[in-house]
Design an enzyme around this catalytic site. Structure first.
Site, mmCIF file in Angstrom:
data_model
loop_
_atom_site.group_PDB
_atom_site.id
_atom_site.type_symbol
_atom_site.label_atom_id
_atom_site.label_comp_id
_atom_site.label_asym_id
_atom_site.label_seq_id
_atom_site.Cartn_x
_atom_site.Cartn_y
_atom_site.Cartn_z
ATOM 1 N N CYS A 235 66.051 -9.290 73.105
ATOM 2 C CA CYS A 235 65.320 -10.694 72.359
ATOM 3 C C CYS A 235 65.052 -10.290 70.871
ATOM 4 C CB CYS A 235 64.035 -10.812 73.086
ATOM 5 S SG CYS A 235 63.378 -12.392 72.582
ATOM 6 N N ARG B 63 71.522 1.959 65.524
ATOM 7 C CA ARG B 63 72.076 2.710 64.265
ATOM 8 C C ARG B 63 72.597 1.327 63.325
ATOM 9 N NH1 ARG B 63 76.209 4.934 63.123
ATOM 10 N NH2 ARG B 63 75.140 6.053 61.245
ATOM 11 N N TYR C 269 70.323 1.094 60.229
ATOM 12 C CA TYR C 269 71.316 1.695 59.105
ATOM 13 C C TYR C 269 72.289 0.694 58.249
ATOM 14 C CZ TYR C 269 69.339 6.258 60.592
ATOM 15 O OH TYR C 269 68.554 7.230 60.854
ATOM 16 N N GLY D 274 75.784 16.929 57.881
ATOM 17 C CA GLY D 274 76.014 15.721 57.427
ATOM 18 C C GLY D 274 77.421 15.314 57.142
#
Length: 461
Positions: A389, A358, A362, A276
């Site tokens: 769209c 992303r 996020y 991470g």
């Protein structure tokens, strides 16, 4: 002001100044921390990687395309190996996995994490030694666990009591003793997006430390004596810059190690502190180096083990994004440019949320630059959007681009190596882009572009 600060605006124009304070040099300049290490502009301002220009890549492979700087990928593998020389570095395959990347990981001496049967098959097909593979996942099926056991996977990170029961049954049937780690949910706030924070108690991963489930899982494995319990595992989230979360996690997991020793007389020999580790998507991001991470993690493990009278366990970490994320940029072609009432300019490209979800998922921030030329035009505030769209189809929320940006320009977005191709979709029946690896003046396709025929091949009507 330097280029691509706009990519980190987060809606705060005041702290960066208006566009008129910027110069053409700002939008032409490349901030090194955002780009693969072998990217630069050539004499006429064209972006080049590994000796090949963006124009040449677009002509040969089309757009959009993920462009992988293989030299950069290998150098980041070596950086982690050098920082953790006596420990194990597991590349987190969920970030991006294909056979070519598996071979690079293997050649550079790293281990590999997988979390599904598909990832495991890809790893084995590419020749990754099974003993260097770790198998994650919160809902591994009997078939997946059986394949892992039969292949001789080096460790399985167990995530539930049901999984312990399944794996125990397979081990008894096969007459083998798989090595396992218990995934511990340590209750650490990782200071990241809610959907990618994985150590708070209210989520699907691991065994709760506070509720006692983690200790119970370890005791069950030890008491049944079918699986070989090697150690504990903790992963607190993704895109983390504050290392204090890792330090708190290490303290709590090592305290559980001591509890297991005191209750069963067993000192577990391994500890995995997960991954991470954050990377730079914009100039607002300040990631730690592998050396810094190693120094801090080893220091806290050593000091806690001394305080608990524990032998220092064999440490492993799991960088994925930190290795492959900065090694890739996505190359697009601009299709339309639209000024919306003087608020901002919308620059539409030939990809979008199908190749990078992303930003929508996020609220992630990215940077961008014109890749096919330099410009003497003044900067304008732009939003880079896709062709889908969907009003949320945004690639780069805010970026200063030259005012003369126009259809046909190539645009590059850095930092797209992690979770872009691996989370790509066929939304609006758009085929997924290829992955093109570049090294020493040569380019090759390592994941080919999907075609409309590929889409129809699955549609059995």
């Amino acid at each position: 002001m330097r280029a691509h600060e706009a990519g980190a605006l987060h809606g705060d124009l005041g702290s960066r100044g208006p566009a008129w304070l910027r110069t053409p040099d700002d939008v032409n300049h490349l901030v090194p921390q955002l780009w693969p290490r072998n990217v630069a502009r050539d004499a006429d301002g064209t972006l080049a990687v590994g000796g090949l220009t963006a124009r040449a890549l677009a002509e040969e492979f089309g757009t959009p395309a993920y462009v992988l700087d293989e030299g950069d990928l290998r150098s980041r593998c070596r950086d982690f190996r050098a920082a953790f020389p006596d420990q194990d570095v597991y590349y987190a395959g969920k970030a991006f996995l294909c056979r070519a990347v598996v071979r690079v990981i293997a050649e550079e001496g790293l281990h590999l994490d997988v979390c599904t049967g598909g990832e495991l098959r890809t790893a084995l097909a590419a020749g990754m030694p099974a003993e260097r593979i770790g198998f994650h996942g919160n809902n591994k099926s009997v078939a997946e666990l059986t394949r892992a056991v039969d292949a001789g996977v080096g460790r399985i990170i167990v995530d539930s009591f049901h999984e312990i029961d399944r794996l125990t049954g397979i081990a008894r049937e096969r007459g083998v003793r798989p090595k396992v780690l218990v995934r511990v949910t340590v209750g650490v706030e990782a200071h990241t997006h809610e959907f990618i924070a994985t150590a708070h108690e209210d989520q699907k991963f691991g065994f709760s430390l506070a509720g006692g489930a983690a200790a119970q899982a370890a005791f069950r494995i030890l008491d049944e004596d079918v699986l070989e319990l090697r150690g504990l595992h903790s992963h607190i989230g993704s895109q983390i810059f504050d290392a204090s979360g890792f330090e708190v996690s290490a303290r709590r997991v090592l305290a559980l190690q001591a509890q297991i020793r005191d209750a069963r007389g067993v000192e577990l020999p391994e500890l995995d502190l997960g991954g991470g580790f954050g990377i730079a998507y914009t100039t607002q991001d300040d990631p730690a180096t592998p050396q810094d991470l190693s120094k801090r993690l080893n220091k806290i493990v050593d000091s806690e083990c001394a305080a608990l009278s524990l032998a220092v366990p064999h440490l492993s970490v799991e960088p994925g994004r930190a290795i492959v994320g900065p090694a890739v940029f996505t190359l697009y072609e601009v299709g339309t440019v639209k000024d919306v009432d003087g608020i901002r300019t919308y620059v539409s490209v030939d990809g979008g949320m199908s190749d990078n979800i992303r930003t929508a998922l996020y609220d992630a921030s990215y940077s961008a630059t014109i890749a096919s030329r330099s410009s003497d035009a003044s900067p304008i505030l732009a939003r880079v959007v896709g062709k889908h769209c969907e009003s949320g189809d945004i690639v780069v929320k805010d970026e200063f681009l030259p005012a003369d940006v126009q259809p046909g320009d190539l645009l590059a977005v850095p930092g797209t190596g992690a979770y872009c191709r691996s989370m790509a979709s066929n939304y609006n029946h758009v085929p997924r882009p290829p992955v093109v690896a570049v090294r020493d003046g040569k380019a090759r396709v390592i994941v080919r572009r999907e075609t409309e025929d590929d889409l129809l091949a699955l549609d059995v009507g």
